[in-house]
Structure formats: structure tokens, C-alpha cells
Enzyme design. Structure first.
Site, mmCIF file in Angstrom:
data_model
loop_
_atom_site.group_PDB
_atom_site.id
_atom_site.type_symbol
_atom_site.label_atom_id
_atom_site.label_comp_id
_atom_site.label_asym_id
_atom_site.label_seq_id
_atom_site.Cartn_x
_atom_site.Cartn_y
_atom_site.Cartn_z
ATOM 1 N N GLY A 1 0.872 -1.088 0.087
ATOM 2 C CA GLY A 1 -0.073 0.287 -0.023
ATOM 3 C C GLY A 1 0.871 1.290 0.028
ATOM 4 N N LEU A 2 0.326 2.431 -0.236
ATOM 5 C CA LEU A 2 1.023 3.590 -0.078
ATOM 6 C C LEU A 2 1.842 4.017 1.338
ATOM 7 C CD1 LEU A 2 -1.745 5.815 -1.848
ATOM 8 C CD2 LEU A 2 0.297 4.972 -2.860
ATOM 9 N N SER A 3 2.835 4.859 1.161
ATOM 10 C CA SER A 3 3.459 5.167 2.478
ATOM 11 C C SER A 3 2.258 5.954 3.093
ATOM 12 C CB SER A 3 4.415 6.213 2.077
ATOM 13 O OG SER A 3 5.001 6.930 3.011
ATOM 14 N N SER B 1 -0.238 4.128 4.499
ATOM 15 C CA SER B 1 -1.700 3.631 4.582
ATOM 16 C C SER B 1 -1.885 2.844 5.712
ATOM 17 C CB SER B 1 -1.636 2.740 3.310
ATOM 18 O OG SER B 1 -0.401 1.793 3.316
ATOM 19 N N GLY B 2 -0.798 2.527 6.547
ATOM 20 C CA GLY B 2 -0.985 1.918 7.898
ATOM 21 C C GLY B 2 -0.298 0.389 7.631
ATOM 22 N N LYS B 3 0.158 0.125 6.787
ATOM 23 C CA LYS B 3 0.833 -1.234 6.828
ATOM 24 C C LYS B 3 1.611 -1.949 7.799
ATOM 25 C CE LYS B 3 3.366 -0.247 3.109
ATOM 26 N NZ LYS B 3 2.973 1.247 3.186
ATOM 27 N N SER B 4 2.663 -0.969 8.287
ATOM 28 C CA SER B 4 3.376 -1.327 9.294
ATOM 29 C C SER B 4 2.600 -1.601 10.639
ATOM 30 C CB SER B 4 4.526 -0.306 9.507
ATOM 31 O OG SER B 4 5.514 -0.352 8.454
ATOM 32 N N SER C 1 6.135 -1.884 -1.950
ATOM 33 C CA SER C 1 6.330 -2.649 -3.177
ATOM 34 C C SER C 1 5.265 -2.305 -4.285
ATOM 35 C CB SER C 1 5.990 -4.184 -2.831
ATOM 36 O OG SER C 1 4.520 -4.323 -1.895
#
Length: 236
Positions: A74-76, A78-81, A148
Site C-alpha cells: 500500500g501507499l506510504s 496507509s497503515g501497513k506497518s 512494493s
């Protein structure tokens, strides 16, 4: 530079036609490099796969779990981490054996020599894919949090793994929301031209078309998203 399959070639001295090459960018269709072959390194001919007695199945059985790679994209901002961290905490609490690979953390060590050009981004993901494959072979549930941005590179990692091991988690968040969460000020720097090749500003993001798991953090909390992902893992 490496290729997925061996390429037939001659040295340029022997045959200029089969001893020279050009590289074409797959997105712009522009020629980005050209070269000549002087000699082969012959590295692949001297490397053989070493058989071992304790295999992936044995390691997974010992841990009582199925190896998986949860690939958060997802975008920077976005909440991935954040979500990946919550998922790992929940899995750890259930006694699962996990490891979280985070984009920023990996660039402090393994990938500290890489920048953010298209070529470096691809190599960044290739290395993470190989590490994830090794960790899955160890029987772990691996969580990776990387932008990615290219579909081809995510597919590359999927193809490294066994059927069903790669689980793409698309963290879909509107750009304007991501910018409001930008505590590092990266979007502002990118819009001011201080950061080049920033995904979503002057570099593309190819959203997954058919992810195994889809979450929209503009509509659900990180906690709810983590619960949904854990539920997906435990359904089978």
C-alpha cells in the site's frame, strides 16, 4: 544483474550479434542501457543445491503451523506497518512463530546499499522475497510491510513460494488520508521536489487487482483490520 532463466550468449569478440544487448524499460518502452559481453562468470555452474534431512514440513510440524508470507502492500502512510505489527502481536499471543520484516528497518541493514530508483526498488523486493522464502522454509509465518509498488515484483515473490503460501494484503487508503498521517513529512518533501521517485507523487503505484485480503483503513480501524487478517489465517 540477474535473470530468471539462463541466457545463451557469446562474447562480443566471437560474435557481435549475440555478444551485445540492450535493456528496455518495461513501462516506458525506452532503452535504458546497452552492453557488451566479454566473458561469462560461470557462477551458476559451480553452485549446487545441498540436500538436508530436516525440511520445511518437519520444521512446520514442530511449530504446529502452516508457513505463510503475509505481504502487506500500500501507499506510504496507509497503515501497513501498524497493522502488520498488530497482526504479529495477536499471532504471537496465540503461540504462533512469526517474524516481521518492515521496509524502513530492512534498509538499515540488508538493503542499506539500495536507493529508490526503479532498479533499486525491484532489487529491494527481490531480496525481501528471498529472505521471506528462507523464513517460510524455516516454518515461520512471515509478515512483510513494504510499499512494493509494482505488480510484477509482487508476482515475482509469489512465484518464489509454494502454492497458497503468499498472501497479498492490500492496505487501501486514499492519498489524502495518507498525507494527513505523514508524521515524517515525506509527502510534503516529495511535493516540494526534495524527494524523487516517491510513490504516489512522481512514481507509480500499481494496486493489486485480486489480493487475498483487502482492508481499507479509511473505513475500518487498524485493530479491526488486524482481527480480520488473523481470522483469515485461522479459517483453515
Amino acid at each position: 544483474m540477474s535473470f530468471a532463466e539462463p541466457l545463451a550468449m557469446d562474447t562480443y569478440e566471437e560474435n557481435p550479434h549475440t555478444g551485445s544487448f540492450i535493456l528496455i524499460d518495461r513501462y516506458s518502452n525506452q532503452t535504458v542501457a546497452a552492453g557488451l559481453v566479454w566473458f561469462g562468470l560461470r557462477r551458476a555452474e559451480n553452485v549446487h543445491w545441498q540436500a538436508v534431512d530436516v525440511d520445511k514440513a518437519a520444521r512446520a510440524e514442530q511449530k504446529g503451523q502452516k508457513p505463510r508470507v503475509l505481504w502487506f502492500t500500500g501507499l506510504s502512510g496507509s497503515g501497513k506497518s501498524t497493522i502488520a505489527n498488530l497482526v504479529e502481536k495477536k499471532l504471537h499471543g496465540e503461540g504462533r512463530h512469526t517474524y516481521l520484516l518492515d521496509g524502513d528497518n530492512v534498509r538499515h541493514g540488508l538493503n542499506r546499499d539500495l536507493g529508490f530508483t526503479d532498479v533499486d526498488r525491484v532489487e529491494n523486493i527481490r531480496r525481501i522475497g528471498e529472505v521471506s522464502k528462507l523464513m517460510a522454509d524455516a516454518g515461520l509465518i512471515v509478515l512483510t510491510a513494504f510499499i512494493s509498488p509494482y505488480a510484477a515484483e509482487r508476482r515475482m515473490v509469489r512465484e518464489m513460494l509454494e502454492e497458497g503460501e503468499f498472501i497479498e494484503v492490500y492496505v487501501d487508503t486514499p492519498m489524502e488520508v495518507c498525507e494527513t498521517r505523514d508524521v515524517k513529512g515525506l509527502y510534503a518533501k516529495a511535493r516540494a521536489g526534495k524527494i524523487e521517485n516517491f510513490t504516489g507523487i512522481d512514481a507509480p503505484y500499481q494496486a493489486p487487482r485480486h489480493p487475498e485480503i483487502y482492508v481499507n483503513t479509511d473505513e475500518m480501524s487498524a485493530e479491526d483490520a488486524a482481527d480480520a487478517i488473523v481470522a483469515y489465517l485461522t479459517k483453515d
